[in-house]
Design a protein around this motif. Structure first.
Motif, PDB file in Angstrom:
ATOM      1  N   ILE A   1      45.203  32.496  30.673  1.00 45.54           N
ATOM      2  CA  ILE A   1      43.809  33.118  31.123  1.00 45.54           C
ATOM      3  C   ILE A   1      42.730  32.243  31.131  1.00 45.54           C
TER       4      ILE A   1
ATOM      5  N   THR B   1      45.529  38.080  36.192  1.00 45.60           N
ATOM      6  CA  THR B   1      45.820  37.955  34.944  1.00 45.60           C
ATOM      7  C   THR B   1      46.349  39.366  34.156  1.00 45.60           C
TER       8      THR B   1
ATOM      9  N   SER C   1      42.677  43.918  32.959  1.00 40.99           N
ATOM     10  CA  SER C   1      42.826  43.233  34.324  1.00 40.99           C
ATOM     11  C   SER C   1      43.300  44.294  35.557  1.00 40.99           C
TER      12      SER C   1
END
Length: 312
Positions: A27, A52, A57
């Protein structure tokens, strides 16, 4: 490129949190690349989609979501557009049924739901590119060399290789790979079927969202269309692993070795305008100097090997 219209990116980072396959730097890799794309390469923030598997997210990097984002980017592209896909996460190899395949395996990336995206899927995307559109893929994953099926090798296994020393950093190195049989075991636990045929598991779990590699009607029907606009920068050769670096102690930041190397190469280029070949050669040299035994590769047409990275 004359008549350039827009610059569009899809960035995917998979850390697989709280699983036996957990990574730590993926990430971070794509967030750092997003900043570089905006500040260095003129991408608009609104033209960058980030997927991600972070807890907060808004869109998880499942196989279907990643392919949907890539298909949208390609389908909406027009002559002069610059497309970029950055993937940091696990890769894997699928035993090949093709006679004479150089490594007897096909290459794939491993989304968070294990719905593999294979070299054939990337070939289909490249074949769909409108004329005058470039599509650069940077894959910081194991076995990523050859991730665009049938793309021409510019820097790869046939290039001169030198083994590096063992990495002496204060980081814990984790190979970014999930073995084929581990994936098969995971899928079998979901389908409850005992078959060793991964395609059957994929089709049962994901249906039409499964890779073309497992869709029997499409299998083997995609050919390279001569010199095309697909450009692959891979973190390693098809038979190698790429490293995820996690600080052993202290406040260091986790990262993918190849993503970090490309970031450093771009940052150190004060003139601006390195070719795709120069970016890979410099990243390969940097990783060698750091003691990594992974060799970034470049797959694209002869013309694109000498083209400027992201056509700045």
């Amino acid at each position: 490129m004359e008549g350039q219209k827009k610059r569009v990116a899809v960035l995917v980072g998979c850390n697989y949190p709280n699983t036996s396959n957990e990574l730590h730097g993926c990430i971070n890799d794509v967030l750092a690349m997003k900043e570089t794309l905006v500040k260095r390469f003129g991408f608009e923030d609104s033209n960058i989609e980030v997927l991600t598997d972070a807890p907060d997210s808004c869109k998880m990097p499942t196989g279907a979501n990643i392919k949907q984002a890539l298909a949208k980017m390609v389908d909406e592209a027009e002559a002069g557009d610059v497309l970029y896909f950055h993937y940091s996460g696990h890769g894997t190899r699928i035993p090949s049924k093709k006679h004479g395949h150089p490594f007897r395996h096909e290459e794939a990336i491993v989304p968070c739901d294990f719905n593999l995206i294979t070299d054939l899927d990337f070939r289909q995307l490249v074949n769909k590119l409108p004329k005058g559109v470039s599509f650069t893929i940077l894959s910081d994953s194991c076995h990523s060399g050859g991730l665009i099926d049938k793309e021409k090798e510019q820097i790869g296994p046939s290039s001169s290789l030198q083994k590096g020393a063992t990495s002496k950093t204060s980081y814990t190195l984790t190979p970014k790979t999930i073995p084929y049989h581990s994936i098969l075991q995971h899928l079998s636990s979901l389908t409850k079927a005992t078959t060793e045929d991964m395609g059957m598991h994929m089709l049962e779990l994901f249906g039409s969202d499964a890779s073309l590699r497992f869709q029997t009607a499409s299998h083997g029907q995609l050919e390279a269309l001569g010199p095309d606009e697909g450009i692959l920068l891979s973190g390693c050769q098809a038979d190698e692993t790429s490293a995820d670096m996690n600080p052993s102690a202290g406040g260091g930041k986790a990262y993918g070795a190849f993503s970090n190397a490309v970031e450093m190469v771009v940052r150190e280029d004060k003139e601006g305008g390195l070719s795709n070949k120069e970016v890979v050669v410099r990243a390969r040299k940097l990783l060698q100097d750091q003691g990594f035994e992974q060799h970034p590769c470049l797959y694209c047409s002869d013309q694109n090997a000498d083209a400027i990275f992201l056509l700045t």
